[in-house]
Design a protein around this motif. Structure first.
Motif, short mmCIF file in Angstrom:
data_model
loop_
_atom_site.label_atom_id
_atom_site.label_comp_id
_atom_site.label_asym_id
_atom_site.label_seq_id
_atom_site.Cartn_x
_atom_site.Cartn_y
_atom_site.Cartn_z
N VAL A 155 0.86 -1.18 0.00
CA VAL A 155 0.00 0.00 0.00
C VAL A 155 0.89 1.23 0.00
N ARG A 156 0.70 2.08 -1.02
CA ARG A 156 1.54 3.27 -1.13
C ARG A 156 1.16 4.31 -0.08
N ASP A 157 -0.14 4.47 0.14
CA ASP A 157 -0.60 5.49 1.08
C ASP A 157 -1.60 4.85 2.05
N ILE A 158 -1.22 4.81 3.33
CA ILE A 158 -2.07 4.17 4.35
C ILE A 158 -3.02 5.18 5.00
N THR A 159 -2.90 6.43 4.60
CA THR A 159 -3.71 7.48 5.22
C THR A 159 -5.21 7.17 5.22
N PRO A 160 -5.79 6.67 4.10
CA PRO A 160 -7.24 6.39 4.12
C PRO A 160 -7.63 5.33 5.15
N LEU A 161 -6.68 4.49 5.59
CA LEU A 161 -7.00 3.43 6.55
C LEU A 161 -6.92 3.90 8.00
N MET A 162 -6.19 4.99 8.22
CA MET A 162 -5.98 5.44 9.59
C MET A 162 -7.24 6.09 10.16
N GLY A 163 -7.49 5.82 11.45
CA GLY A 163 -8.64 6.41 12.12
C GLY A 163 -9.95 5.72 11.83
N THR A 164 -9.89 4.64 11.04
CA THR A 164 -11.10 3.90 10.69
C THR A 164 -11.05 2.52 11.31
N PRO A 165 -12.11 2.09 11.99
CA PRO A 165 -12.10 0.74 12.58
C PRO A 165 -11.85 -0.32 11.52
N GLN A 166 -10.92 -1.23 11.80
CA GLN A 166 -10.54 -2.28 10.86
C GLN A 166 -10.51 -3.63 11.59
N PRO A 167 -10.81 -4.71 10.91
CA PRO A 167 -10.67 -6.03 11.53
C PRO A 167 -9.22 -6.48 11.50
N PHE A 168 -8.74 -7.12 12.56
CA PHE A 168 -7.37 -7.60 12.65
C PHE A 168 -7.37 -9.03 13.22
N GLN A 169 -6.29 -9.72 12.93
CA GLN A 169 -6.05 -11.05 13.52
C GLN A 169 -4.83 -10.92 14.43
N ILE A 170 -4.96 -11.40 15.69
CA ILE A 170 -3.81 -11.33 16.60
C ILE A 170 -2.84 -12.46 16.25
N LEU A 171 -1.61 -12.09 15.94
CA LEU A 171 -0.59 -13.08 15.60
C LEU A 171 0.20 -13.51 16.84
N LYS A 172 0.41 -12.58 17.78
CA LYS A 172 1.27 -12.89 18.95
C LYS A 172 0.86 -12.00 20.12
N MET A 173 0.90 -12.58 21.34
CA MET A 173 0.60 -11.79 22.54
C MET A 173 1.58 -12.15 23.66
N ASP A 174 2.05 -11.16 24.37
CA ASP A 174 2.93 -11.38 25.53
C ASP A 174 2.55 -10.32 26.57
N ARG A 175 1.67 -10.73 27.55
CA ARG A 175 1.15 -9.77 28.51
C ARG A 175 2.23 -9.26 29.45
N SER A 176 3.17 -10.14 29.76
CA SER A 176 4.22 -9.73 30.70
C SER A 176 5.06 -8.59 30.12
N ARG A 177 5.22 -8.61 28.81
CA ARG A 177 5.99 -7.55 28.16
C ARG A 177 5.08 -6.48 27.55
N GLY A 178 3.80 -6.75 27.54
CA GLY A 178 2.86 -5.80 26.98
C GLY A 178 2.92 -5.72 25.46
N ASN A 179 3.30 -6.82 24.84
CA ASN A 179 3.44 -6.84 23.38
C ASN A 179 2.27 -7.56 22.71
N ILE A 180 1.72 -6.92 21.67
CA ILE A 180 0.68 -7.53 20.83
C ILE A 180 1.04 -7.25 19.37
N VAL A 181 1.05 -8.29 18.54
CA VAL A 181 1.32 -8.14 17.11
C VAL A 181 0.06 -8.58 16.35
N VAL A 182 -0.43 -7.70 15.47
CA VAL A 182 -1.67 -8.01 14.74
C VAL A 182 -1.43 -7.97 13.22
#
Length: 572
Positions: A155-182
């Motif tokens: 995607v050349r310009d992500i601006t149209p996607l910002m600020g708009t609710p989007q569906p995501f899939q969580i790939l990784k979570m680490d609560r102890s470190r507070g890391n989430i990758v989607v």
């Protein structure tokens, strides 16, 4: 002394007893630190909310932490129940340290962990840009979105996607470190696969769909139909000529297309855009009758001609042979240029093969016809020798055309090969127009015709059967060459005498004068065919007719002798 010591030991608490006393004093509330509690808004004071969570003292939270949308007014009043995070039991002012944002984050983490364990999608908002990707707000928890996981394709310009609710899939979570990758790409690929299956199952030829131009090549464009790609060939983009798809399309453009062909085995889909428009070739022969003249625009130039657009989607070919009356061996690009507007004539229309033959020169005056009108046969004009060939001289004429003086038309008396040596390229010569063939574009010229034919003047009054006096000019094995009034003649060996013994060329000498009979006047070779034998035979017949016949008893010798005597007597 011992009793005093004993009393002292009894009255001095141990470390364990001190901790118990502290718990008794503080109560079980100290163990609530780091947890989410329900509280009640006691009051709103100076952009802060005073919250009672059932502890010895209330806590304060800035109103902005309750905002659902940053920067928007907060609708919060006394008596409302809210969930807050207890950071510390009390601060230096004796107030509980509370946080609404951390409460939301804790709540979000619990929900996200449930979604992650169940492989469910979550909703988030892209709100920031960081190295290697973007930050996503997942309802209070901040996640990292790698750049490669934004979309299926870059995607050349992500601006149209910002600020708009989007569906995501969580790939990784680490609560102890507070890391989430989607990943947003994983959601799109899953949706794409589902849409592809549904689309392919219902796909039919002739179906009209909407798609997005995904990629452009020299031969066409790939259109994303929503999970499956189809090829839009460059020839099916428009009825008009398109040299490259970028002339009509751009990546990301939404287009309406028709399914032309679909192979369910290979999953190949051929698309068309022009098929959704009216075919301009319908009734083309009525729109463009043969002989009609009209204007068009040059769209393409090749070695064999130029294509001219008559209307959008209708092109005709002006073959190189129909481009100019005079420029025969010139590249079409030297006559016309791309985008030039030209006037053309319809020469032929083939609706089946979708071909129209056009003529450019037909809209201009034919220089050969113009020349014929202005310089009819017999006209004498001057021109420059443009070229000398084995056939003759090419002479430049008015109208930028050439005429030819054939070798045989250079001189009356000399051969063309000899006469042509008198001329060189660039010479100005006077010629006579002999013939103009407009259809074949040929003009025949003559130079010798500027004067009278010496053969004709010399042969005035001479006809076949006449007896003439000739002068021997050359002796050959086959006969003798002679001159008659300056013209050449030939007496073959068999025609030298009626007597076979006298048919010998060597018995004659150059300069001898002989009487002979004209047997043929050959104007093509400009020579006379002569015969001494024919003259003798004719004289014999005449003598026989005048002085007797074989029935009278007189011999041939007697008859000829008498005829000779009479001739001599008459001369005397």
């Amino acid at each position: 002394m011992n009793s005093a010591l004993a009393v002292k030991q009894v009255n001095t608490p141990s470390m364990e007893n001190f901790a118990d006393l502290l718990d008794e004093s503080m109560g079980p509330q100290s163990s609530l630190e780091g947890s989410v509690l329900k509280g009640r808004v006691v009051a709103i004071e100076n952009d802060f909310a005073l919250i009672d969570v059932g502890l010895k003292s209330e806590g304060r939270i800035a109103l902005k932490e309750f905002a659902t949308v940053p920067g928007q007014p907060v609708e919060l009043k006394a008596g409302d129940e809210v969930e807050v995070f207890l950071e510390r039991f009390e601060d230096k002012n004796g107030e509980a340290v509370l946080s609404r944002e951390k409460a939301k984050r804790e709540e979000a983490w619990q929900q996200l962990e449930t979604s992650f364990n169940d492989s469910q999608r979550v909703t988030g908002v892209i709100f920031g840009r960081v190295k290697g990707g973007f930050t996503v707000d997942l309802g209070g928890a901040v996640a990292f979105l790698p750049g490669s996981q934004v979309d299926i394709r870059p995607v050349r310009d992500i601006t149209p996607l910002m600020g708009t609710p989007q569906p995501f899939q969580i790939l990784k979570m680490d609560r102890s470190r507070g890391n989430i990758v989607v990943s947003r790409r994983a959601v799109l690929e899953e949706s794409r696969a589902e849409a592809r299956q549904e689309l392919v199952a219902n796909l039919q030829e002739g179906q009209v769909l909407q798609g997005v131009v995904k990629n452009i090549t020299d031969y066409g464009a790939f259109v994303d139909l929503g999970g499956v790609d189809g090829l839009l060939h460059v020839t099916d983009i428009s009825w008009r000529r398109i040299n490259h798809p970028t002339e009509a399309l751009q990546i990301g453009q939404t287009v309406k297309v028709q399914v032309i062909r679909f192979n369910s085995e290979t999953q190949r889909i051929s698309l068309g855009m022009k098929q959704l428009e009216a075919d301009p070739w319908e009734g083309v022969d009525a729109k463009y009758p043969v002989g009609a003249k009209l204007k068009g625009r040059v769209t393409n130039i090749t070695d064999y001609g130029a294509f001219v657009e008559l209307e959008a989607g209708i092109e005709g070919l002006v073959h190189v042979s129909e481009m100019s009356w005079t420029k025969k061996n010139v590249h079409p690009g030297k006559i016309v240029s791309t985008s030039q507007e030209v006037e053309v004539m319809i020469l032929d229309v083939d609706p089946v093969k979708r071909r129209i033959s056009l003529g450019l020169k037909q809209c201009l005056d034919n220089p050969w016809a113009t020349f014929e009108d202005k310089f009819p046969g017999g006209t004498e004009i001057e021109g420059e020798v443009k070229n000398i060939t084995e056939f003759g001289l090419f002479v430049g004429l008015p109208g930028d055309i050439d005429g030819m003086v054939h070798l045989s038309d250079l001189d009356w008396n000399r051969s063309g090969e000899e006469a042509v040596k008198d001329y060189k390229k660039g010479d100005t010569v006077k010629v006579k127009v002999l013939d103009v063939d407009v259809e074949k574009e040929r003009i025949s010229l003559g130079i010798k015709q500027l004067g009278d034919d010496p053969f004709e003047s010399s042969m005035t009054g001479v006809k076949r059967g006449d007896v003439v006096t000739a002068v021997v000019s050359q002796i050959t094995d086959g006969g003798i060459e002679v001159q008659v009034n300056g013209m050449s003649g030939f007496i073959r060996k068999a025609e030298l005498s009626r007597e076979r013994s006298e048919q010998r060329p060597e018995r004659f000498n150059v300069g001898d004068r002989v009487d002979c009979r004209v047997t043929q006047l050959d104007r093509a070779t400009r020579k006379l065919a002569l015969s001494i034998k024919a003259m003798e035979v004719a004289e014999e017949k005449a003598a026989m007719a005048e002085f007797g016949s074989s029935d009278s008893g007189a011999s041939l010798g007697d008859i000829l002798g008498e005829a000779l005597r009479r001739k001599q007597g008459g001369e005397g």
